[in-house]
Design an enzyme around this catalytic site. Structure first.
Site, PDB file in Angstrom:
ATOM      1  N   CYS A  46       0.832  -1.211   0.000  1.00 24.94           N
ATOM      2  CA  CYS A  46       0.000   0.000   0.000  1.00 24.94           C
ATOM      3  C   CYS A  46       0.867   1.262   0.000  1.00 24.94           C
ATOM      4  O   CYS A  46       0.510   2.265  -0.633  1.00 24.94           O
ATOM      5  CB  CYS A  46      -0.920   0.007   1.214  1.00 24.94           C
ATOM      6  SG  CYS A  46      -2.051  -1.397   1.309  1.00 24.94           S
ATOM      7  N   ASP A 135     -21.265  12.489 -14.485  1.00 27.21           N
ATOM      8  CA  ASP A 135     -22.681  12.222 -14.224  1.00 27.21           C
ATOM      9  C   ASP A 135     -22.890  11.404 -12.955  1.00 27.21           C
ATOM     10  O   ASP A 135     -24.002  10.985 -12.662  1.00 27.21           O
ATOM     11  CB  ASP A 135     -23.328  11.515 -15.416  1.00 27.21           C
ATOM     12  CG  ASP A 135     -22.608  10.215 -15.786  1.00 27.21           C
ATOM     13  OD1 ASP A 135     -21.656   9.822 -15.077  1.00 27.21           O
ATOM     14  OD2 ASP A 135     -23.003   9.589 -16.787  1.00 27.21           O
TER      15      ASP A 135
END
Length: 219
Positions: A46, A135
């Site tokens: 990570c 959107d």
């Protein structure tokens, strides 16, 4: 709970982060966004991933994409770990927020990895990637196991394809790179193709069907 579905409005949520409380829909309003989760702070893979993402922030910004990271760790842990990310990856700043999610939220978003268990015996967040359009609909989702770091150059390539094909009636072939030839989608007639993509080429294949039509990258 099932993950968000392609083509559907991505679920809104509010959560604390390293830049304060975030309302997801308000944060991304009018822009593209990438939401990516990681299993845990202070873990090796990570650390490389989030550092790489930080280095590539100018490329995401150039494409109008807002970046947000997420895990079940606390804001305090996020802020402490960011210093390690910056040091290990030689980045001077950390340009995107990290969300401190709770378990109900990551469950709602389908982000839990049942095979990756934390010290508390509960499932950790998987390496999810969600790309959301202006959107607020989900355009792409990817899921990686904990042992495999993500390729952020590939994620940028995918964003280039998504943004191109959202506005032009083309699709991108295997291994496509920005600027490369594209394929005209089947719903476009040859007459329309001749107007939109003058000089397009149709491949001759054994079936005799004229369905493989290529055109230079449309501007």
């Amino acid at each position: 709970m099932s993950a968000p579905q392609l083509g559907k409005v991505f679920p809104n949520f509010e959560a604390e982060s390293t830049v304060g409380k975030i309302d997801f829909h308000k944060y991304i309003e009018g822009s593209w966004a990438i939401l990516f989760s990681h299993p845990a702070d202070y873990t090796p893979v990570c650390t490389t991933e989030l550092g790489t993402a930080a280095k590539l922030e100018p490329e995401f910004k150039k494409r109008g994409v807002k970046m947000i990271g997420l895990s079940i760790d606390s804001v305090e842990d996020h802020k402490g770990w960011i210093k390690d990310i910056q040091d290990y990856n030689s980045v001077s700043c950390f340009p995107y927020p990290l969300i401190a999610a709770d378990r109900p939220l990551v469950s709602k978003l389908g982000m839990l990895d049942p095979d990756e268990i934390g010290k508390d015996g509960l499932a950790l967040t998987a390496r999810c990637v969600f790309i959301v359009g202006p959107d607020q609909k989900l355009k792409l989702s990817l899921l990686y196991p904990a042992t495999t770091g993500r390729n952020f150059d590939e994620i940028l390539r995918v964003i280039d394809s998504l943004q191109l094909t959202a506005n032009k009636k083309v699709a991108t072939p295997a291994n496509w790179q920005s600027g490369g030839d594209c394929m005209i989608i089947p719903s476009v007639s040859n007459d329309e193709a001749a107007q939109k993509f003058p000089g397009f080429k149709t491949a001759k294949v054994p079936s005799g069907k004229a369905y493989i039509r290529t055109t230079p990258h449309p501007k």
